[in-house]
Motif scaffolding. Sequence first.
Motif, PDB file in Angstrom:
ATOM      1  N   GLY A 147      21.384   6.641  53.500  1.00 22.09           N
ATOM      2  CA  GLY A 147      20.077   7.794  53.266  1.00 22.09           C
ATOM      3  C   GLY A 147      20.132   8.980  54.226  1.00 22.09           C
ATOM      4  N   ILE A 148      20.516  10.445  53.899  1.00 18.42           N
ATOM      5  CA  ILE A 148      20.088  11.679  53.888  1.00 18.42           C
ATOM      6  C   ILE A 148      18.374  11.979  53.954  1.00 18.42           C
ATOM      7  CG2 ILE A 148      20.670  14.225  54.825  1.00 18.42           C
ATOM      8  CD1 ILE A 148      23.045  11.666  54.938  1.00 18.42           C
ATOM      9  N   ALA A 159      24.507  15.658  53.876  1.00 20.13           N
ATOM     10  CA  ALA A 159      24.962  14.816  52.941  1.00 20.13           C
ATOM     11  C   ALA A 159      26.036  14.833  52.297  1.00 20.13           C
ATOM     12  CB  ALA A 159      23.564  15.162  51.467  1.00 20.13           C
ATOM     13  N   GLN A 160      26.343  15.896  52.107  1.00 22.05           N
ATOM     14  CA  GLN A 160      27.685  16.332  52.013  1.00 22.05           C
ATOM     15  C   GLN A 160      28.840  16.120  52.977  1.00 22.05           C
ATOM     16  OE1 GLN A 160      29.410  17.022  48.978  1.00 22.05           O
ATOM     17  NE2 GLN A 160      27.900  18.395  47.675  1.00 22.05           N
ATOM     18  N   LEU A 161      28.228  16.297  53.948  1.00 23.75           N
ATOM     19  CA  LEU A 161      28.894  15.959  55.183  1.00 23.75           C
ATOM     20  C   LEU A 161      29.535  13.933  55.683  1.00 23.75           C
ATOM     21  CD1 LEU A 161      29.888  17.155  58.210  1.00 23.75           C
ATOM     22  CD2 LEU A 161      28.295  16.727  59.166  1.00 23.75           C
ATOM     23  N   LEU A 162      28.421  13.381  55.234  1.00 20.03           N
ATOM     24  CA  LEU A 162      28.538  12.215  55.379  1.00 20.03           C
ATOM     25  C   LEU A 162      29.489  11.307  54.380  1.00 20.03           C
ATOM     26  CD1 LEU A 162      27.276  10.162  57.490  1.00 20.03           C
ATOM     27  CD2 LEU A 162      25.956  12.611  57.272  1.00 20.03           C
ATOM     28  N   ARG A 163      29.791  11.920  53.326  1.00 23.65           N
ATOM     29  CA  ARG A 163      30.598  12.254  51.718  1.00 23.65           C
ATOM     30  C   ARG A 163      31.484  11.273  52.566  1.00 23.65           C
ATOM     31  NH1 ARG A 163      32.393  10.323  48.427  1.00 23.65           N
ATOM     32  NH2 ARG A 163      32.846  10.118  46.463  1.00 23.65           N
ATOM     33  N   GLN A 164      32.045  12.151  53.423  1.00 21.15           N
ATOM     34  CA  GLN A 164      33.395  11.775  54.073  1.00 21.15           C
ATOM     35  C   GLN A 164      33.479  10.269  54.562  1.00 21.15           C
ATOM     36  OE1 GLN A 164      35.741  13.283  53.984  1.00 21.15           O
ATOM     37  NE2 GLN A 164      37.311  12.424  55.330  1.00 21.15           N
ATOM     38  N   TRP A 165      32.208   9.771  54.928  1.00 20.28           N
ATOM     39  CA  TRP A 165      32.355   8.724  55.649  1.00 20.28           C
ATOM     40  C   TRP A 165      32.058   7.617  54.896  1.00 20.28           C
ATOM     41  CZ3 TRP A 165      32.002  13.002  58.593  1.00 20.28           C
ATOM     42  CH2 TRP A 165      31.731  12.786  60.012  1.00 20.28           C
ATOM     43  N   SER A 166      31.619   8.237  53.204  1.00 12.69           N
ATOM     44  CA  SER A 166      30.971   6.733  52.374  1.00 12.69           C
ATOM     45  C   SER A 166      30.766   7.304  51.266  1.00 12.69           C
ATOM     46  CB  SER A 166      29.160   5.884  53.129  1.00 12.69           C
ATOM     47  OG  SER A 166      29.288   4.931  51.832  1.00 12.69           O
ATOM     48  N   PRO A 167      31.334   6.440  50.305  1.00 15.96           N
ATOM     49  CA  PRO A 167      30.990   6.880  48.620  1.00 15.96           C
ATOM     50  C   PRO A 167      29.245   6.963  48.105  1.00 15.96           C
ATOM     51  CG  PRO A 167      32.207   4.976  48.544  1.00 15.96           C
ATOM     52  CD  PRO A 167      31.866   5.577  49.920  1.00 15.96           C
ATOM     53  N   GLN A 168      28.677   6.375  48.884  1.00 12.92           N
ATOM     54  CA  GLN A 168      27.427   5.387  49.120  1.00 12.92           C
ATOM     55  C   GLN A 168      26.530   6.451  49.755  1.00 12.92           C
ATOM     56  OE1 GLN A 168      26.747   1.259  48.316  1.00 12.92           O
ATOM     57  NE2 GLN A 168      27.916   1.305  49.745  1.00 12.92           N
ATOM     58  N   ILE A 169      25.709   7.854  49.394  1.00 15.91           N
ATOM     59  CA  ILE A 169      25.091   8.881  49.840  1.00 15.91           C
ATOM     60  C   ILE A 169      23.964   8.519  48.877  1.00 15.91           C
ATOM     61  CG2 ILE A 169      24.715  10.710  50.902  1.00 15.91           C
ATOM     62  CD1 ILE A 169      26.836   9.322  52.733  1.00 15.91           C
ATOM     63  N   VAL A 170      22.480   8.739  49.802  1.00 18.11           N
ATOM     64  CA  VAL A 170      21.719   9.006  48.811  1.00 18.11           C
ATOM     65  C   VAL A 170      20.782  10.115  49.826  1.00 18.11           C
ATOM     66  CG1 VAL A 170      19.888   7.662  48.344  1.00 18.11           C
ATOM     67  CG2 VAL A 170      21.295   6.112  48.607  1.00 18.11           C
ATOM     68  N   TYR A 171      20.594  11.025  48.760  1.00 17.40           N
ATOM     69  CA  TYR A 171      19.195  12.411  49.159  1.00 17.40           C
ATOM     70  C   TYR A 171      18.402  11.979  48.993  1.00 17.40           C
ATOM     71  CZ  TYR A 171      18.459  16.910  50.159  1.00 17.40           C
ATOM     72  OH  TYR A 171      17.738  18.032  50.623  1.00 17.40           O
ATOM     73  N   LEU A 172      17.361  11.767  50.034  1.00 17.05           N
ATOM     74  CA  LEU A 172      16.437  11.520  50.335  1.00 17.05           C
ATOM     75  C   LEU A 172      15.360  13.368  50.223  1.00 17.05           C
ATOM     76  CD1 LEU A 172      16.017   8.741  52.553  1.00 17.05           C
ATOM     77  CD2 LEU A 172      16.105   8.172  50.078  1.00 17.05           C
ATOM     78  N   GLU A 173      14.953  13.369  48.923  1.00 20.06           N
ATOM     79  CA  GLU A 173      14.274  14.575  49.053  1.00 20.06           C
ATOM     80  C   GLU A 173      13.127  14.565  50.146  1.00 20.06           C
ATOM     81  OE1 GLU A 173      12.875  16.275  45.545  1.00 20.06           O
ATOM     82  OE2 GLU A 173      15.140  16.301  44.121  1.00 20.06           O
ATOM     83  N   ASN A 174      12.473  14.139  50.455  1.00 16.44           N
ATOM     84  CA  ASN A 174      11.112  13.785  50.993  1.00 16.44           C
ATOM     85  C   ASN A 174      10.316  14.723  50.695  1.00 16.44           C
ATOM     86  OD1 ASN A 174       9.411  12.686  53.010  1.00 16.44           O
ATOM     87  ND2 ASN A 174      10.093  13.917  54.449  1.00 16.44           N
ATOM     88  N   GLY A 191      28.694  12.310  43.708  1.00 19.08           N
ATOM     89  CA  GLY A 191      28.585  11.860  42.540  1.00 19.08           C
ATOM     90  C   GLY A 191      27.079  10.997  43.925  1.00 19.08           C
ATOM     91  N   ILE A 192      26.236  12.036  44.601  1.00 17.82           N
ATOM     92  CA  ILE A 192      25.638  11.575  46.012  1.00 17.82           C
ATOM     93  C   ILE A 192      24.267  11.745  45.374  1.00 17.82           C
ATOM     94  CG2 ILE A 192      24.214  12.852  47.606  1.00 17.82           C
ATOM     95  CD1 ILE A 192      26.280  13.922  48.487  1.00 17.82           C
ATOM     96  N   GLU A 193      23.856  10.494  45.206  1.00 16.87           N
ATOM     97  CA  GLU A 193      22.067  10.413  44.290  1.00 16.87           C
ATOM     98  C   GLU A 193      21.110  10.909  44.768  1.00 16.87           C
ATOM     99  OE1 GLU A 193      21.778   6.106  44.809  1.00 16.87           O
ATOM    100  OE2 GLU A 193      19.599   6.650  44.133  1.00 16.87           O
ATOM    101  N   VAL A 194      20.265  11.504  44.112  1.00 21.80           N
ATOM    102  CA  VAL A 194      19.814  12.478  44.833  1.00 21.80           C
ATOM    103  C   VAL A 194      17.691  11.530  44.325  1.00 21.80           C
ATOM    104  CG1 VAL A 194      17.914  14.038  44.634  1.00 21.80           C
ATOM    105  CG2 VAL A 194      20.165  14.762  44.446  1.00 21.80           C
ATOM    106  N   VAL A 195      17.322  11.630  45.596  1.00 18.96           N
ATOM    107  CA  VAL A 195      16.209  10.251  45.033  1.00 18.96           C
ATOM    108  C   VAL A 195      14.976  11.264  45.329  1.00 18.96           C
ATOM    109  CG1 VAL A 195      14.140   8.716  46.019  1.00 18.96           C
ATOM    110  CG2 VAL A 195      16.585   8.083  45.284  1.00 18.96           C
TER     111      VAL A 195
END
Length: 315
Positions: A147-148, A159-174, A191-195
Amino acid sequence: MNNENWEVIIIGGGSGGLSAALTLVRARRRVLVIDSSSPRNRVSSHMHAVLGHDGKPPLQLLAEGREEVARYGGVVRSGAVVATTAVNGGFSVECSDGETFTARALIIATGLEDQLPEIEGLGELWGSGVAVCPYCDGYEVGDGRIGILATGPGSTFQAQLLRQWSPQIVYLENEVGVPTVEAGSGLAARGIEVVSGAVARVLSSNGQLTGVELTSGAHISLDAIFTAPRFAPRDEPLRKLGADRTEFPWGSFATVDAAGRTSVPGVWAVGNVVDANAGVSVTIGAGALAGGMLNHELILEDIQVAVTAMAEVNE
Ligand SMILES: Cc1cc2nc3c(=O)[nH]c(=O)nc-3n(C[C@H](O)[C@H](O)[C@H](O)COP(=O)(O)OP(=O)(O)OC[C@H]3O[C@@H](n4cnc5c(N)ncnc54)[C@H](O)[C@@H]3O)c2cc1C
């Protein structure tokens, strides 16, 4: 100890301060390091991306550094500096127990404080499940569900940076959202999920992060969270001495040149107190460079004093 004729006082004995001290004591300078033992990465059990020390506990590195400095006659004193004043061409430093010390020059290496968003459970997992730096902690959660936690307009890039480490990134808008349409397209394209929705609390089980709960009550399962805290440099001494500052998008920091000189003659600064993005290796390098360059400046002063003394003898 305060009667010693210190040449350099280093405020802060993390990797930056100890590295500067090691260079200076090996140059046979009389060096006092004053340290309140609260390094920024104290919450982490292991550090990474530090060549030759990958996986070592951060506090072990600092204990070894203290021993190395002491081996050459440097003194590391526990304590917190509460006041720093310019006096008679040098500086006076006062500790919280009232003891004062003077020296010809100062190196400020006091680091910074990470100010996290006030979300229940977040602070408890800082350094073990909640992180800031993918180069330090990304590999260990590679391919996990990360989660970002958005804190500002730079969070979509995190979030884009962490996408380098995993295909499962969840951007938490907060409460931040997605700042631009372009940033939103970039997230979708990779493919970054936005919550949407505010995060109410961070969830854990037996000290292990398991996810977050939104204010709507929804639960999002996660293996790790990366976020960008607000950086608060512990730079009271630099402010008191009137050092110039530079405004960066990530905060206001005292200005230093490439070697660590501030705008105040005789006052140097290294590490996170002036460079929020410096990891341990960069900080060690900055300390070593500042120590060497400060020694050069002290030699220039020594020459001047010697030439003046010689001229007086010859008069
Ligand atoms: C959770 C986390 C994990 C990290 N993991 C890594 C990693 O794996 N690899 C990596 O390269 N980097 C990592 N970092 C970054 C690393 O912590 C910094 O690069 C490093 O600590 C900077 O060193 P420094 O000497 O500038 O400051 P610090 O290490 O913070 O040291 C500053 C010292 O100054 C002392 N001090 C402050 N004010 C005073 C005062 N008034 N009087 C006396 N002493 C004072 C403090 O107590 C402290 O001991 C991590 C950071 C965080 C937050």
